[in-house]
Design a protein around this motif. Sequence first.
Motif, short mmCIF file in Angstrom:
data_model
loop_
_atom_site.label_atom_id
_atom_site.label_comp_id
_atom_site.label_asym_id
_atom_site.label_seq_id
_atom_site.Cartn_x
_atom_site.Cartn_y
_atom_site.Cartn_z
N ASP A 85 0.88 -0.56 -0.33
CA ASP A 85 0.13 -0.37 0.18
C ASP A 85 0.77 1.34 -0.01
O ASP A 85 0.63 2.21 1.04
CB ASP A 85 -1.17 0.26 1.18
CG ASP A 85 -2.09 -1.10 1.38
OD1 ASP A 85 -2.53 -1.74 0.34
OD2 ASP A 85 -1.78 -1.71 2.54
N LEU A 86 1.82 1.40 -1.05
CA LEU A 86 2.91 2.09 -1.21
C LEU A 86 2.47 3.79 -2.10
O LEU A 86 1.74 2.73 -2.85
CB LEU A 86 3.82 2.30 -1.26
CG LEU A 86 4.77 0.78 -0.25
CD1 LEU A 86 6.03 0.05 -1.61
CD2 LEU A 86 5.34 1.85 0.67
N PHE A 135 11.86 7.63 -1.97
CA PHE A 135 12.23 5.57 -1.77
C PHE A 135 13.06 6.28 -0.29
O PHE A 135 12.97 4.73 0.67
CB PHE A 135 13.82 6.14 -2.54
CG PHE A 135 14.06 4.47 -2.45
CD1 PHE A 135 13.88 3.59 -3.21
CD2 PHE A 135 15.07 3.47 -0.87
CE1 PHE A 135 14.16 1.93 -3.46
CE2 PHE A 135 15.20 2.16 -2.08
CZ PHE A 135 14.78 1.29 -2.89
N LEU A 136 12.94 7.60 0.43
CA LEU A 136 13.15 6.86 2.08
C LEU A 136 12.61 6.94 2.88
O LEU A 136 11.99 6.61 4.20
CB LEU A 136 14.33 8.19 2.19
CG LEU A 136 15.53 8.02 1.55
CD1 LEU A 136 16.10 9.77 2.81
CD2 LEU A 136 16.11 7.17 1.94
N GLU A 137 11.26 7.47 2.31
CA GLU A 137 9.57 7.20 2.91
C GLU A 137 9.16 6.59 3.21
O GLU A 137 8.68 5.85 4.04
CB GLU A 137 9.03 8.06 2.66
CG GLU A 137 9.67 10.08 3.13
CD GLU A 137 8.72 10.84 1.99
OE1 GLU A 137 8.10 12.01 2.02
OE2 GLU A 137 7.99 10.49 0.90
N MET A 138 9.63 5.63 1.98
CA MET A 138 9.00 3.81 1.78
C MET A 138 9.85 2.66 3.28
O MET A 138 8.60 1.90 3.97
CB MET A 138 9.35 3.07 0.40
CG MET A 138 9.06 2.01 -0.27
SD MET A 138 10.43 0.67 0.52
CE MET A 138 11.73 1.29 -0.85
N LEU A 139 10.85 3.62 3.38
CA LEU A 139 12.09 3.04 4.41
C LEU A 139 11.06 3.23 5.49
O LEU A 139 11.60 2.45 6.66
CB LEU A 139 13.56 3.17 3.97
CG LEU A 139 13.69 2.24 2.66
CD1 LEU A 139 15.78 2.56 3.22
CD2 LEU A 139 14.50 0.82 2.95
N ASP A 140 10.86 3.88 5.73
CA ASP A 140 10.87 4.78 7.10
C ASP A 140 8.97 4.28 7.65
O ASP A 140 8.80 3.73 8.23
CB ASP A 140 9.63 6.11 6.37
CG ASP A 140 10.87 7.59 6.60
OD1 ASP A 140 12.29 7.21 7.67
OD2 ASP A 140 11.05 8.64 6.52
N VAL A 141 8.18 3.63 5.96
CA VAL A 141 6.86 2.84 6.46
C VAL A 141 7.51 1.36 6.85
O VAL A 141 7.00 0.73 7.88
CB VAL A 141 6.18 2.83 4.62
CG1 VAL A 141 4.92 1.64 4.71
CG2 VAL A 141 5.65 4.51 4.50
N LEU A 157 7.76 -2.67 10.63
CA LEU A 157 8.63 -3.40 12.46
C LEU A 157 9.07 -3.10 13.62
O LEU A 157 9.09 -4.13 14.22
CB LEU A 157 10.61 -3.31 11.44
CG LEU A 157 10.68 -3.45 9.96
CD1 LEU A 157 12.26 -3.03 9.98
CD2 LEU A 157 10.57 -5.17 10.13
N ILE A 158 8.87 -1.75 13.75
CA ILE A 158 8.55 -1.38 15.13
C ILE A 158 7.43 -1.93 15.75
O ILE A 158 7.14 -2.33 17.01
CB ILE A 158 9.13 -0.26 15.25
CG1 ILE A 158 10.47 0.71 14.42
CG2 ILE A 158 8.27 0.94 16.60
CD1 ILE A 158 10.33 2.19 14.24
N ALA A 159 6.91 -1.75 14.54
CA ALA A 159 5.18 -2.27 15.20
C ALA A 159 4.82 -4.34 16.17
O ALA A 159 4.94 -4.46 16.70
CB ALA A 159 3.98 -2.15 14.90
N ARG A 160 6.29 -4.61 15.54
CA ARG A 160 6.01 -5.73 15.26
C ARG A 160 7.37 -6.13 16.71
O ARG A 160 7.96 -7.76 17.24
CB ARG A 160 6.25 -6.94 14.04
CG ARG A 160 5.43 -6.69 13.17
CD ARG A 160 5.71 -7.72 11.78
NE ARG A 160 7.02 -7.43 11.50
CZ ARG A 160 7.04 -6.93 10.37
NH1 ARG A 160 5.94 -6.27 9.82
NH2 ARG A 160 8.06 -7.17 9.61
N GLY A 161 8.09 -5.01 16.92
CA GLY A 161 9.11 -5.30 18.07
C GLY A 161 9.64 -5.37 17.06
O GLY A 161 11.13 -6.76 18.47
#
Length: 250
Positions: free
Chosen positions: A26-27, A33-39, A44-48
Amino acid sequence: MNLRLFIWRQPNRNTPGKMVEYRAHDLSPDMSFLEMLDVVNEGLIARGEDPIAFDSDCREGICGMCSLVVNGIAHGPQRATTVCQLHLRHFRDGETISVEPWRARPFPVQKDLVVDRSAFDRVIAAGGYISINAGGAPEANAIPVPKDLSERAMDAAACIGCGACVAACKNASAALFVAAKISHLALLPQGNPERARRADAMVRQMDAEGFGNCSNEGECEAVCPKEISLSHIARMRREYFRATWLWRRA
Ligand code: SF4
Ligand code: FES
């Protein structure tokens, strides 16, 4: 749009790294490209999980901090574009994309996609400056500079010190970066008094840092987001040759 990513993960400088697969969903094609890496990192953070480390600062193509090899090309496939200014509309929906750090011995990986570029700082510290007490801003026309020289100096000054030239070169040569800095100052009257000492010191520091020799391949110019010309390397060589005669023999 959706992307399949293979991203280099490496915990630290001394531990081997590997490519790890991620899916990004859902990009927006208008994301950088960096905003995509932020997403991806938010997921990853949400999954710990540990987010992917990568460098960025201005995200406007002016600071030189972003440093990713995308699909094997430093700063990605878009010519004269930093990876922070690269947008997803330049990729296909469902495309598989590889993301790696700069690969060069003088730029050791610190974590994931972050490399240590302090070798560039040491080259600048060796001579990439003018040693005067600058004081306040001088009157603009106090030192006349011919138009063609000021244009060429400004072209060289456009170098943002990103290191893509090193990453693209099979010799890991820093010649384009160092040449841009030497040219910029050598072309201006303010840089003339220290011209020989500067060229000698910066080239010797470049060699001491372990950068390879330039063999005129041209990959550096091809990936440079600021389109720094190879002609500056020719000037650097002339400046260094002049320095070995004028400065070391003085
Ligand atoms: S010469 Fe180009 S690629 Fe090399 S550091 Fe400067 S801006 Fe980056
Ligand atoms: S983040 Fe500043 S040039 Fe890319």
